[in-house]
Each structure stands twice: as C-alpha cells, then as structure tokens.
Design an enzyme around this catalytic site. Structure first.
Site, mmCIF file in Angstrom:
data_model
loop_
_atom_site.group_PDB
_atom_site.id
_atom_site.type_symbol
_atom_site.label_atom_id
_atom_site.label_comp_id
_atom_site.label_asym_id
_atom_site.label_seq_id
_atom_site.Cartn_x
_atom_site.Cartn_y
_atom_site.Cartn_z
ATOM 1 N N SER A 54 34.743 42.850 44.506
ATOM 2 C CA SER A 54 35.966 42.502 44.274
ATOM 3 C C SER A 54 36.000 40.855 44.278
ATOM 4 O O SER A 54 35.321 40.287 44.864
ATOM 5 C CB SER A 54 36.956 42.692 45.309
ATOM 6 O OG SER A 54 38.239 41.994 45.402
ATOM 7 N N TYR B 154 39.188 42.965 53.930
ATOM 8 C CA TYR B 154 38.967 43.503 52.911
ATOM 9 C C TYR B 154 37.939 42.870 52.162
ATOM 10 O O TYR B 154 36.794 43.446 51.900
ATOM 11 C CB TYR B 154 40.040 43.662 51.907
ATOM 12 C CG TYR B 154 39.698 44.316 50.608
ATOM 13 C CD1 TYR B 154 39.470 45.406 50.379
ATOM 14 C CD2 TYR B 154 39.889 43.289 49.236
ATOM 15 C CE1 TYR B 154 39.006 46.079 49.156
ATOM 16 C CE2 TYR B 154 39.562 43.880 48.110
ATOM 17 C CZ TYR B 154 39.310 45.224 47.998
ATOM 18 O OH TYR B 154 38.977 45.514 46.492
ATOM 19 N N LYS C 202 33.686 43.930 51.379
ATOM 20 C CA LYS C 202 32.801 43.703 50.158
ATOM 21 C C LYS C 202 31.643 42.970 49.989
ATOM 22 O O LYS C 202 30.487 43.386 49.614
ATOM 23 C CB LYS C 202 34.107 43.235 49.040
ATOM 24 C CG LYS C 202 34.892 44.222 48.848
ATOM 25 C CD LYS C 202 34.737 45.644 48.135
ATOM 26 C CE LYS C 202 35.853 46.423 47.820
ATOM 27 N NZ LYS C 202 35.309 47.882 47.461
ATOM 28 N N ARG D 259 46.724 34.483 38.143
ATOM 29 C CA ARG D 259 45.734 35.591 38.572
ATOM 30 C C ARG D 259 45.062 35.989 36.839
ATOM 31 O O ARG D 259 45.880 35.912 35.986
ATOM 32 C CB ARG D 259 46.467 36.901 38.895
ATOM 33 C CG ARG D 259 46.826 36.698 40.311
ATOM 34 C CD ARG D 259 45.702 36.686 41.108
ATOM 35 N NE ARG D 259 46.013 36.415 42.666
ATOM 36 C CZ ARG D 259 46.145 35.331 43.211
ATOM 37 N NH1 ARG D 259 46.379 34.111 42.671
ATOM 38 N NH2 ARG D 259 46.594 35.220 44.444
HETATM 39 N N1 UFG Z 1 53.306 39.313 44.062
HETATM 40 C C1 UFG Z 1 54.668 39.228 44.230
HETATM 41 N N2 UFG Z 1 55.275 40.232 44.308
HETATM 42 C C2 UFG Z 1 54.781 41.380 44.419
HETATM 43 C C3 UFG Z 1 53.337 41.540 44.677
HETATM 44 C C4 UFG Z 1 52.854 40.543 44.199
HETATM 45 O O1 UFG Z 1 54.995 37.986 44.152
HETATM 46 O O2 UFG Z 1 55.784 42.342 44.878
HETATM 47 C C5 UFG Z 1 52.344 38.010 43.789
HETATM 48 C C6 UFG Z 1 51.218 37.877 44.817
HETATM 49 O O3 UFG Z 1 51.803 37.073 45.919
HETATM 50 C C7 UFG Z 1 50.116 36.925 43.884
HETATM 51 C C8 UFG Z 1 50.433 37.836 42.546
HETATM 52 O O4 UFG Z 1 51.620 38.612 42.532
HETATM 53 O O5 UFG Z 1 50.466 35.902 43.825
HETATM 54 C C9 UFG Z 1 49.389 39.042 42.311
HETATM 55 O O6 UFG Z 1 49.198 39.832 43.479
HETATM 56 P P1 UFG Z 1 48.587 41.280 43.735
HETATM 57 O O7 UFG Z 1 48.877 41.768 44.963
HETATM 58 O O8 UFG Z 1 49.057 42.064 42.555
HETATM 59 O O9 UFG Z 1 47.186 40.813 43.544
HETATM 60 P P2 UFG Z 1 46.155 40.049 44.341
HETATM 61 O O10 UFG Z 1 45.804 38.817 43.643
HETATM 62 O O11 UFG Z 1 46.613 39.813 45.540
HETATM 63 O O12 UFG Z 1 44.963 41.108 44.675
HETATM 64 C C10 UFG Z 1 43.773 41.206 43.828
HETATM 65 C C11 UFG Z 1 43.411 42.583 43.821
HETATM 66 C C12 UFG Z 1 42.619 42.700 45.307
HETATM 67 C C13 UFG Z 1 41.963 41.537 45.590
HETATM 68 C C14 UFG Z 1 42.565 40.280 45.561
HETATM 69 C C15 UFG Z 1 41.382 38.976 45.962
HETATM 70 O O13 UFG Z 1 44.202 43.369 43.482
HETATM 71 O O14 UFG Z 1 42.118 43.982 45.425
HETATM 72 O O15 UFG Z 1 43.041 40.088 44.261
HETATM 73 O O16 UFG Z 1 42.147 38.031 46.487
HETATM 74 F F1 UFG Z 1 41.337 41.701 46.987
#
Ligand code: UFG
Length: 320
Positions: free
Chosen positions: A119, A143, A147, A222
C-alpha cells in the site's frame, strides 16, 4: 495449467483479480479466505474455495498439500487505517504473523513466487510528489507499519530461501470488476467514493474531512486507480515472476491527483444527484497529497492504467 493460490480472494481486490484470472483462463485458481471481511458471494464459482485463516498452520499444510501452487497472490489482510491504530495487535497478527505462516507454508512446499498487496500507506506523509518507490518508508499508521514489516519479511525470505516477490503498493483503488459483479463492500465503509455515492443514492449528507489543507481547493488530493487496471497489473506481475523475474516493488497509481471536492463533483455529474456536504474536522493521519510515480510499472511490466476517474465512479455507481 498454472496453479494459483489466492489469499483473500473473497475480498474487494482479490475477487476482481480472481474474476480476471478465471475469465481469461489464466490458471487453475484456488482461494483461501477466512471470510472475516470478505464475502462468501464474492467467491468465484470457478475457483476452489478453502475457508481458513492464514494463522492456522495446520489448515495451510492441508491446503498446500492438496493444491501444490506454483504461485501465491496474497491479498488477505486487514485494511482499515483507523481501526489499525486502535487495535494494533489485531493488525500485527493478521497482516504480519498470518503472512509469516503463509511464507513458511510456501517454502515448505517449494512454492517460491508471491505477488503481495502492499500500500501507499508505507510512505506516510510524503516528502515529494509524485512518490517513487525509492521514497523513504515512514508509515504513520499501524496498517502501514504492518505492510512495511511484511515487505521486509519478503526480502529476508528471498535472501534465505530464494522466494521471489513482487510487492504492489496500491494508491486509492476504486470501481468494480468489468462485469460489475465484484466491487467494494467494506463494513463499515470508510473510503471516499463509496461514501459519496451513498450520499447520492440516499440523499443523505456527505461528510468531508477537512477543507483547510495546502492543496488547490483545501481538500486532500489522492491518486484513484481503477480496480480493473490494478488487477491487470497483478496478472503481469505473476507472469513476470513465473518467467523467472527477480523480486521488486512497484507503485500502482495513475500519476494523477484529484481532490475530495473534485471527486464529489464527478460523483454528482455521473449520478445526476445532488446532496449536502458537511465539512468536518480533518481525519487523523490523512496526508494532504498522495500521488504515485508509476514509471517503474511501465518499464518493468509495460503496464499503463487505462481507465479514467469518471469510469471508476461510473462502475462504482453501477454496483449501487
Ligand atoms: N474522505 C472524506 N469523507 C469520507 C471518506 C473519505 O472526506 O467519508 C476523504 C479522506 O479524508 C481523504 C480522502 O477522502 O482525504 C480519501 O480517503 P479514503 O479513505 O478513500 O482513502 P485514503 O487515502 O485514506 O486511503 C488510501 C487506501 C488505504 C491506504 C491509504 C494510505 O485506501 O488502504 O490510502 O494513506 F492505507
């Protein structure tokens, strides 16, 4: 036919890869999954299924004796960042100890090739964008730590046992399988696209975590990659190892970043639905920007992501 053992084949990305393997007749596919977060309905009928936990060495012995796989694709593991910080021991047991049991069973049975789901969480708060595989590993969640630990274990198993691995560091996976049958179904759901689509579907409020980041519109950026593009990279990684390739580590992302606000707009556009957005505090541990350099995957596997962010959202919406 090549015998492929897929751990976590009842989970989100594992089930999409299994679907691609069986529908392209790439090998004889066997799945091992403890169904703790995976779904029985996502187990492909054309694959033989073993319900077992990777920490159960006796069960693994029986499975390896029966299957005698040439290669393992290892998706099984817990993946909720927030939960990992609250229950570290659960994550170490599943992601590290479970992985160790798997590697021991592989070596005991002469299986020395593995494709592993790593990841972008291994990088932590990035020091430069785009992030290359050479970036320092400084995870900021348990997490991410698990990894890194398993990647290191793979290195050790290569030195000592000649076990070859490809670690695929995923950025943000989204979308569903080509036939729309297999997609994201986490419980609870913490990921952005499914949560935005839930708000679109139910007319409920979408909670946006933080709009005061140092990014183009204040919301986190992202790199969203279609699960079908991810799955194709797994097939290429397996092919590479089966033809004698050496161990390596590869980022899987598109190299393009989208902000949370941009994703919300794309979701509104695709669904034709409107809903309210509530700005909440920042979510702990969210880096402002995570965007991959995917040059290495291009060079090593001639892999290039093909699907757009709109296609990711459209296919995820089809699931709903
Ligand atoms: N977000 C919101 N509202 C929500 C869900 C997410 O505003 O209901 C925002 C989060 O704060 C973040 C972005 O959307 O800024 C993306 O969030 P996600 O949870 O979809 O994804 P992440 O970037 O947190 O997670 C991903 C992978 C993980 C990994 C991580 C590394 O899914 O497995 O990147 O930081 F660990």
């Amino acid at each position: 036919m090549t015998k492929i053992l897929v751990t976590g084949g009842a989970g989100y990305i594992g089930s999409v890869v299994v679907d691609m393997l069986v529908s392209n007749d790439i090998g004889e596919v066997f799945i091992v999954d403890n169904l703790s977060t995976g779904h029985k309905e996502a187990v492909n009928k054309k694959a033989k299924f073993f319900e077992a936990d990777l920490t159960d060495s006796e069960a693994l012995k029986i499975i390896f004796n029966e299957v005698k796989p040439e290669i393992v694709m290892h998706f099984a593991g817990l993946s909720q960042v927030g939960e990992s910080n609250k229950e570290p021991e659960k994550y170490h047991r599943n992601n590290v100890f479970g992985g160790e049991c798997l590697l021991k069973a592989m070596v005991a049975n002469g299986c020395k090739k593995i494709v592993f789901s790593s990841s972008a969480a291994v990088y932590g708060e990035p020091m430069e964008i785009p992030i290359s595989e050479m970036h320092a590993l400084k995870p900021i969640s348990v997490y991410g730590e698990t990894k890194v630990l398993f990647e290191e274990m793979l290195d050790n198993f290569d030195s000592v046992h000649g076990l070859k691995s490809i670690c695929l560091r995923y950025f943000n996976a989204g979308g569903s399988s080509e036939n729309g049958q297999f997609g994201e179904m986490h419980e609870p759901e913490s990921h952005l696209i499914p949560n935005v689509l839930k708000a679109a579907k139910n007319g409920s409020e979408f909670k946006l975590f933080g709009d005061n980041y140092e990014t183009k519109d204040g919301t986190c950026v992202r790199d969203y990659i279609h699960v079908v593009d991810l799955a194709k990279a797994h097939l290429l990684a397996a092919k590479y190892l089966l033809s004698g390739g050496q161990s390596d580590t590869i980022n899987l992302g598109t190299g393009k970043g989208f902000s949370v606000k941009e994703i919300v707009e794309i979701c509104k556009d695709v669904t034709g639905k409107n809903f309210n957005i509530k700005i909440e505090d920042r979510r702990a541990g969210d880096p402002a920007v995570l965007v991959a350099s995917n040059e290495k995957a291009g060079k090593l596997f001639q892999w290039k992501p093909e699907k757009s962010i709109k296609e990711i959202v459209e296919s995820a919406w089809g699931m709903g």
